[in-house]
Structures are given as C-alpha cells and as structure tokens.
Scaffold this active site. Structure first.
Site, PDB file in Angstrom:
ATOM      1  N   HIS A  34       0.830  -1.255   0.066  1.00  0.00           N
ATOM      2  CA  HIS A  34      -0.130   0.001   0.113  1.00  0.00           C
ATOM      3  C   HIS A  34       0.872   1.063  -0.158  1.00  0.00           C
ATOM      4  O   HIS A  34       2.185   1.130  -0.055  1.00  0.00           O
ATOM      5  CB  HIS A  34      -1.115  -0.152   1.286  1.00  0.00           C
ATOM      6  CG  HIS A  34      -0.367  -0.191   2.711  1.00  0.00           C
ATOM      7  ND1 HIS A  34       0.592   0.808   3.022  1.00  0.00           N
ATOM      8  CD2 HIS A  34      -0.560  -1.059   3.656  1.00  0.00           C
ATOM      9  CE1 HIS A  34       0.747   0.514   4.252  1.00  0.00           C
ATOM     10  NE2 HIS A  34       0.381  -0.674   4.578  1.00  0.00           N
ATOM     11  N   HIS A  80       3.771   1.611   2.580  1.00  0.00           N
ATOM     12  CA  HIS A  80       4.880   0.949   2.252  1.00  0.00           C
ATOM     13  C   HIS A  80       5.827   1.831   1.087  1.00  0.00           C
ATOM     14  O   HIS A  80       6.962   1.847   1.236  1.00  0.00           O
ATOM     15  CB  HIS A  80       4.575  -0.544   1.546  1.00  0.00           C
ATOM     16  CG  HIS A  80       3.882  -1.668   2.404  1.00  0.00           C
ATOM     17  ND1 HIS A  80       3.020  -1.989   2.228  1.00  0.00           N
ATOM     18  CD2 HIS A  80       4.197  -1.852   3.935  1.00  0.00           C
ATOM     19  CE1 HIS A  80       2.408  -2.843   3.378  1.00  0.00           C
ATOM     20  NE2 HIS A  80       3.292  -2.601   4.446  1.00  0.00           N
ATOM     21  N   CYS A 126      -0.988 -11.293  19.818  1.00  0.00           N
ATOM     22  CA  CYS A 126      -1.757 -10.689  18.853  1.00  0.00           C
ATOM     23  C   CYS A 126      -1.171 -11.394  17.316  1.00  0.00           C
ATOM     24  O   CYS A 126      -0.173 -11.079  17.073  1.00  0.00           O
ATOM     25  CB  CYS A 126      -1.690  -9.002  18.550  1.00  0.00           C
ATOM     26  SG  CYS A 126      -2.699  -8.436  16.967  1.00  0.00           S
ATOM     27  N   CYS A 181      -0.154  -8.316  15.124  1.00  0.00           N
ATOM     28  CA  CYS A 181       1.175  -7.549  15.327  1.00  0.00           C
ATOM     29  C   CYS A 181       2.175  -8.550  15.422  1.00  0.00           C
ATOM     30  O   CYS A 181       3.432  -8.038  15.493  1.00  0.00           O
ATOM     31  CB  CYS A 181       1.265  -7.030  16.791  1.00  0.00           C
ATOM     32  SG  CYS A 181      -0.089  -5.513  17.017  1.00  0.00           S
ATOM     33  N   CYS A 229      -6.455  -6.407  21.460  1.00  0.00           N
ATOM     34  CA  CYS A 229      -5.034  -5.631  21.309  1.00  0.00           C
ATOM     35  C   CYS A 229      -5.214  -4.316  21.188  1.00  0.00           C
ATOM     36  O   CYS A 229      -6.068  -3.587  20.402  1.00  0.00           O
ATOM     37  CB  CYS A 229      -4.908  -6.138  19.779  1.00  0.00           C
ATOM     38  SG  CYS A 229      -3.270  -5.182  19.199  1.00  0.00           S
ATOM     39  N   HIS A 245      -4.727  -3.300  17.096  1.00  0.00           N
ATOM     40  CA  HIS A 245      -5.682  -3.741  16.168  1.00  0.00           C
ATOM     41  C   HIS A 245      -7.208  -3.615  16.863  1.00  0.00           C
ATOM     42  O   HIS A 245      -8.182  -3.998  15.973  1.00  0.00           O
ATOM     43  CB  HIS A 245      -5.140  -4.993  15.697  1.00  0.00           C
ATOM     44  CG  HIS A 245      -4.095  -4.933  14.590  1.00  0.00           C
ATOM     45  ND1 HIS A 245      -2.891  -5.201  15.406  1.00  0.00           N
ATOM     46  CD2 HIS A 245      -3.765  -4.406  13.474  1.00  0.00           C
ATOM     47  CE1 HIS A 245      -1.854  -4.872  14.362  1.00  0.00           C
ATOM     48  NE2 HIS A 245      -2.615  -4.563  13.098  1.00  0.00           N
ATOM     49  N   LYS A 296      -7.826   6.497   8.349  1.00  0.00           N
ATOM     50  CA  LYS A 296      -6.748   5.419   8.519  1.00  0.00           C
ATOM     51  C   LYS A 296      -7.194   4.424   7.373  1.00  0.00           C
ATOM     52  O   LYS A 296      -8.199   4.251   7.121  1.00  0.00           O
ATOM     53  CB  LYS A 296      -6.990   4.770   9.926  1.00  0.00           C
ATOM     54  CG  LYS A 296      -5.573   3.891  10.352  1.00  0.00           C
ATOM     55  CD  LYS A 296      -5.956   3.225  11.626  1.00  0.00           C
ATOM     56  CE  LYS A 296      -4.812   2.152  11.778  1.00  0.00           C
ATOM     57  NZ  LYS A 296      -5.144   0.935  12.187  1.00  0.00           N
ATOM     58  N   LYS A 330      -8.209  -2.192   5.058  1.00  0.00           N
ATOM     59  CA  LYS A 330      -9.148  -2.978   4.032  1.00  0.00           C
ATOM     60  C   LYS A 330     -10.696  -2.814   4.173  1.00  0.00           C
ATOM     61  O   LYS A 330     -11.484  -2.687   3.318  1.00  0.00           O
ATOM     62  CB  LYS A 330      -8.964  -4.468   4.474  1.00  0.00           C
ATOM     63  CG  LYS A 330      -7.854  -5.068   3.277  1.00  0.00           C
ATOM     64  CD  LYS A 330      -7.646  -6.623   3.329  1.00  0.00           C
ATOM     65  CE  LYS A 330      -6.208  -6.958   2.949  1.00  0.00           C
ATOM     66  NZ  LYS A 330      -5.957  -8.392   3.706  1.00  0.00           N
TER      67      LYS A 330
HETATM   68  N1  MSP Z   1       7.252  -6.698   8.907  1.00  0.00           N
HETATM   69  C1  MSP Z   1       7.107  -5.725   9.909  1.00  0.00           C
HETATM   70  C2  MSP Z   1       8.629  -4.850   9.869  1.00  0.00           C
HETATM   71  C3  MSP Z   1       9.872  -5.987  10.310  1.00  0.00           C
HETATM   72  S1  MSP Z   1      11.143  -4.677  10.205  1.00  0.00           S
HETATM   73  C4  MSP Z   1      12.311  -5.946  10.809  1.00  0.00           C
HETATM   74  C5  MSP Z   1       6.258  -4.919   9.690  1.00  0.00           C
HETATM   75  N2  MSP Z   1       5.711  -4.943   8.320  1.00  0.00           N
HETATM   76  S2  MSP Z   1       4.315  -3.929   7.908  1.00  0.00           S
HETATM   77  O1  MSP Z   1       4.163  -4.321   6.379  1.00  0.00           O
HETATM   78  O2  MSP Z   1       3.608  -3.982   8.639  1.00  0.00           O
HETATM   79  O3  MSP Z   1       4.981  -2.421   7.794  1.00  0.00           O
HETATM   80  C6  MSP Z   1       6.220  -2.153   7.073  1.00  0.00           C
HETATM   81  C7  MSP Z   1       6.589  -0.744   7.245  1.00  0.00           C
HETATM   82  O4  MSP Z   1       5.581  -0.046   6.650  1.00  0.00           O
HETATM   83  C8  MSP Z   1       6.620  -0.351   8.698  1.00  0.00           C
HETATM   84  O5  MSP Z   1       7.851   0.410   8.838  1.00  0.00           O
HETATM   85  C9  MSP Z   1       5.338   0.553   9.041  1.00  0.00           C
HETATM   86  O6  MSP Z   1       5.390   1.426  10.204  1.00  0.00           O
HETATM   87  C10 MSP Z   1       5.122   1.156   7.613  1.00  0.00           C
HETATM   88  N3  MSP Z   1       3.846   1.478   7.640  1.00  0.00           N
HETATM   89  C11 MSP Z   1       2.864   0.619   7.618  1.00  0.00           C
HETATM   90  N4  MSP Z   1       1.591   1.323   7.307  1.00  0.00           N
HETATM   91  C12 MSP Z   1       1.826   2.624   7.003  1.00  0.00           C
HETATM   92  C13 MSP Z   1       1.174   3.963   6.857  1.00  0.00           C
HETATM   93  N5  MSP Z   1      -0.030   3.974   6.913  1.00  0.00           N
HETATM   94  N6  MSP Z   1       1.914   5.007   6.627  1.00  0.00           N
HETATM   95  C14 MSP Z   1       3.396   5.017   6.668  1.00  0.00           C
HETATM   96  N7  MSP Z   1       4.029   3.750   6.780  1.00  0.00           N
HETATM   97  C15 MSP Z   1       3.282   2.978   7.297  1.00  0.00           C
HETATM   98  O7  MSP Z   1       5.746  -4.008  10.305  1.00  0.00           O
END
Ligand code: MSP
Length: 509
Positions: A19, A22, A127, A130, A144, A147, A294, A297
C-alpha cells in the site's frame, strides 16, 4: 578511503499487496540513499519482505496455497513496486532465503551458547496481526491495543531471551545517544516505556510451523520478530562478510511509528547480547492517512501505489509524498491534492521553467549555449543562489528533513522562473542580444543545477533532463560529478543541448 553508509527500510509483511504507506517509506529511504551517493558515500541500501509467521501462514491457507507459494507470489508485488518507483536498493532481502535462515539460526545458537536464551513456559495473549505477545495490562477491553481485535491465547513451552537484564544499559544508551532514536518525541516515548520493568522475550513458537526452525530444538520455530530484525545483519553477510565489516553499525534503520519498540528495545538488547554495536539512528517517519482516515481493508480505502504510478508516473507520486508530508510527522494522501500540486507546483514551477528555457535556446540560439555578456548583480545573485541552495539541501538532508530539502530546490526553481520572466529574453532578443544571451546562459545553468539537486527526489525526470542537456557523455557517475563539481561542470558557451520535450504532462480533469 570511501566513506560507507548503510540505510535500511523495514521489511514488509507480504500478506497483502503493498500500500501507499509501504511505498512512502521506500521513497524516503531511496532519497537518502541517492543523496548519500551524490555526496560520494559507498551506500548499502536494503529493503525486502518479512515472510514468516502465523499471519502469513493463515493468509496462505485462506488462498489454498503453501506459505512458500504464497510469499513467492506476493513478494514480487513489493519488488515490482520498488522497480516502478525507482527505489535504488542494493539488496532486496527475503527472510525465506537460505542466506538469511543461516544467519538467524547461527544467532539463535550463539545466544543459547552464551546463556542469553533459556527454556520456560509461556502463557498469555498474542496478537497475530502484530505478531506480538502482550501482557494482560497492555490490553484495552481485553483486546489488542493496536488492532482492537480479539487475541489468541497461548500456553506452551518457549525459549526466552533474557531481555530484562538490558534495561539499564538500553536507558543509558538512549540517553547518551540523542540521535539513536529520531525524532525526539519518539526517543522520549521509549525512555518513558522503559521506566517500567522490562520482561524477557519469548523467541520461539510451537503452535505453528511457518518459521525458521530453532537449531537446538526443531519442534520450535523462531519468533518472527527475532527472525525479521536479523535481516539487518544478514543483508550484509554477518558475521564474516566484507560488507559486514564495512557497513555495520547501520547508519539508519528507517521505520514507521508502530515498530519503534521492536527496533530500539528488542533489537538493541539482542545486539548487546551478541556484543555488536547498535545502529546509529532509528529514524521514525510518520503514517499516511487517506483523505483523513486510517487506511484499512474494511474501509476499502487502501491506496495501491502501483495503480497510482500507472496513472500518474513515478515522479509525480514521489514528488507529492515528499513535498506534502513532513518527514517526521503524519500526513494525508488525497488524489485531488496530488493532481492540484502536480499541476500547480511540479509543472508550473519546475517543468515549465525548464521547458521555457530550453525551448527558447533551441528556437533562438540553435540549441547552443551562447556567449554571455558581463554578469551583473542579478545574474550573479541567481548563480550564487545555486550554491546556497546546495548548502541548504545538504543541511536539511543531514537532519533527514526531506520536505525542507525538496522545498529548498523548488525555491531555486521559482527564483529561476522569476529571473527569466524579469529578463524578458523574448524582448531582448530583438533589442539587446548580449543581454538575452546572458539571461539564457544563467538560466540554463540553473536548469543544470536543478537537474542534479532534484535527482534524489525525481530521478526519472532528472535523468531525462540530463539527456536533454546532453550531459550523458560525462558517464555513469554523472550525478555525483555534477553535484561535487558545480564550477567545473557549468555548461559553457558553445555546448549544444539535445532534443527537448516537456518533462511532465499536465493532469487533465
Ligand atoms: N514486517 C514488519 C517489519 C519488520 S522490520 C524488521 C512490519 N511490516 S508492515 O508491512 O506492517 O510495515 C512495514 C513498514 O511500513 C513499517 O515501517 C510500517 O510502520 C510502515 N507502514 C505501515 N503502514 C503505514 C502507513 N499507513 N504509513 C506509513 N508507513 C506505514 O511492520
């Protein structure tokens, strides 16, 4: 000797397609990596996917796939996102790769041998979203705290890492190293949380199988966060690789605000137990909301970065996120605003300036940079602004304030526009050709400077611009040379530019 710089992003869960959050994180890291390369650093930039754990296992089951099949397919979307966005990573690490599993097992064994890990029983809530254990006190209405969902209850034999004993050392480290956690409010948050007792950490599971086997007890798989954090050293070939010697400790772990604890307290204590240095900086960026809400899905408002790139192109997406969102704060994504900002700023300011200057040069000077007259105050002032902008950008980038940096470059572009407008070359071409030539010489050199200063932010457009300016002959290290040697690489009278076309297309509708 070359200076080294290691920046990593979090590795994403490939339980669904990527998304915009990421994408944003990868873009921020990419700008920093590119900028450091311009400054002459030898950079290692890592990103990747975090492919183990119960969450992934359950998603795979729902799709009737094995977890491996599932992550093989899903991680491709993350790779594709990086490619389409121009993310210049040096390594895309997947935690299901052998090289990573080997490191994760070696570390577990080492911690066991050092008596940093012991076996005990674990009972408590977990959770899956998480992939984190909670104590009863952490829960909100029994759910949680992140979540707000029901938790799984776990009761099983576990291996525990003696995290509790690192509390004082961690507090000391965080207090002493002001840049270990940035921005400051996040550092304070972690220090506050560390005022409470620190518990040992369960680092193995028996309730599911999709993980890296614990080397001393194959009934267990490793806790996914231990496995995931280790990517930061497996990407540089811990323990004996050349890269590990060059790049550890990492300069920046770039992450979102939900995983600061994992990267500072859990990762910090593991590194201490291994006798390794801690990363210099854990940099916490803000979260993106969508039209004020926020992303989720269930709300159906998840923004797919690939669809966005398809529609608007990568530079527009990069520009919008970098310019709109303060690097250390939350920000909002709105497609209407993306369109407005693209048309009114990116195109009206930068794109038009470049096209006006280059097309004038083509139409009136046969694409050749003319001999200029004596440079007067306003010409010199604008050329001096190039240097000043470079300094401002360097300063902002040193503090990792990307929004300030990109805005400083836009200010130079706006100044160039004002200068061009004021000099009225379309009038002086008839009345005072010398003055016209001077205006063109100065303007085209501002364009050249913009092509370098914007490059970390807008790499695709800038590389097209390098071609239009016929700068490609200088070779692969072009950006770095242009950046370091402003004086020498000033476009001289006589230089002939290449074919031109507008850098961006106006978004209609
Ligand atoms: N897999 C773990 C990270 C392990 S690192 C050793 C994870 N994955 S995640 O897919 O949930 O998130 C990946 C990254 O994207 C994280 O740094 C997370 O904070 C960031 N983000 C997830 N949602 C986000 C937004 N809505 N906005 C900006 N960054 C976001 O956590």
């Amino acid at each position: 000797m070359k200076k080294h710089f290691f920046i990593s992003t979090a590795i994403d869960y490939p339980n669904a397609r990527p998304h915009i959050g990421h994408a944003y994180e990868k873009i921020v890291a990419d700008v920093i990596a590119r900028f450091k390369r311009l400054q002459g650093f030898n950079v290692h930039f890592s990103t990747g996917t975090d492919e183990h754990g119960l969450k992934i296992q359950r998603c795979a089951e729902r799709e009737g796939k094995t977890p491996k099949e599932f992550v093989d397919g899903m991680s491709q979307h993350f790779k594709e996102m990086c490619k389409e966005l121009g993310i210049s990573y040096d390594d895309f690490i997947r935690t299901t790769e052998k090289r990573h599993e080997k490191v994760a097992q070696a570390v577990f064994k080492k911690l066991w041998n050092k008596k940093e890990i012991y076996k005990d029983r674990y009972k408590g809530p977990y959770c899956v979203e998480c992939e984190t254990f909670y104590s009863k006190e952490d829960l909100i209405d029994g759910k949680c705290p992140v979540h707000k969902k029901e938790l799984d209850f776990v009761d099983e034999e576990n291996y525990f890492f003696k995290m509790s004993k690192y509390r004082d050392k961690l507090v000391e480290h965080i207090k002493k190293n002001k840049n270990f956690i940035i921005p400051e409010p996040k550092r304070i948050e972690i220090l506050n949380r560390l005022k409470e007792r620190l518990k040992d950490l369960s680092v193995s599971r028996t309730s599911f199988k999709w993980g890296i086997p614990v080397p001393i007890d194959e009934k267990h798989v490793q806790y996914v966060w231990l496995d995931a954090l280790l990517n930061y050293i497996s990407t540089i070939d811990y323990p004996d690789g050349e890269n590990f010697k060059k790049f550890w400790p990492a300069d920046v772990h770039l992450i979102g605000k939900d995983i600061v604890w994992h990267h500072t307290v859990i990762w910090g204590s593991i590194l201490m137990a291994l006798g390794l240095q801690l990363p210099k900086t854990v940099m916490v960026h803000g979260f993106i909301t969508v039209e004020g809400q926020k992303m989720s899905k269930s709300l159906g408002n998840v923004v797919d970065p690939l669809a966005l790139i398809d529609k608007y192109g990568p530079d527009v997406v990069r520009y919008y996120l970098l310019n709109e969102i303060p690097t250390f704060e939350d920000g909002d994504f709105s497609e209407a605003r993306l369109i407005e900002k693209t048309n009114n700023e990116l195109i009206a300011n930068f794109g038009n300036f470049v096209y006006r200057v280059l097309s004038f040069l083509k139409a009136n000077f046969d694409s050749k940079i003319p001999k200029h007259g004596e440079l007067v105050k306003e010409d010199k002032a604008l050329l001096a602004k190039v240097e000043k902008t470079k300094e401002a950008v360097c300063k902002a980038m040193e503090d990792y304030k990307l929004q300030d940096a990109i805005r400083a470059v836009f200010e130079l572009s706006a100044e160039g526009n004002r200068y061009f407008q004021k000099k009225e070359p379309w009038a002086t071409i008839k009345s005072d050709k010398r003055d016209c030539a001077t205006a063109l010489y100065v303007s085209v050199n501002v364009v050249r400077a913009l092509a370098t200063l914007f490059w970390p932010f807008l790499p695709f457009a800038c590389e097209r611009l390098w071609k239009q300016l016929k700068l490609e002959a200088v070779d692969g290290e072009l950006g770095k040379q242009l950046f370091e040697d402003v004086e020498k690489l000033t476009l001289k009278p006589g230089h002939v530019i290449g074919d031109i076309e507008p850098l961006f297309k106006k978004i209609e509708g």
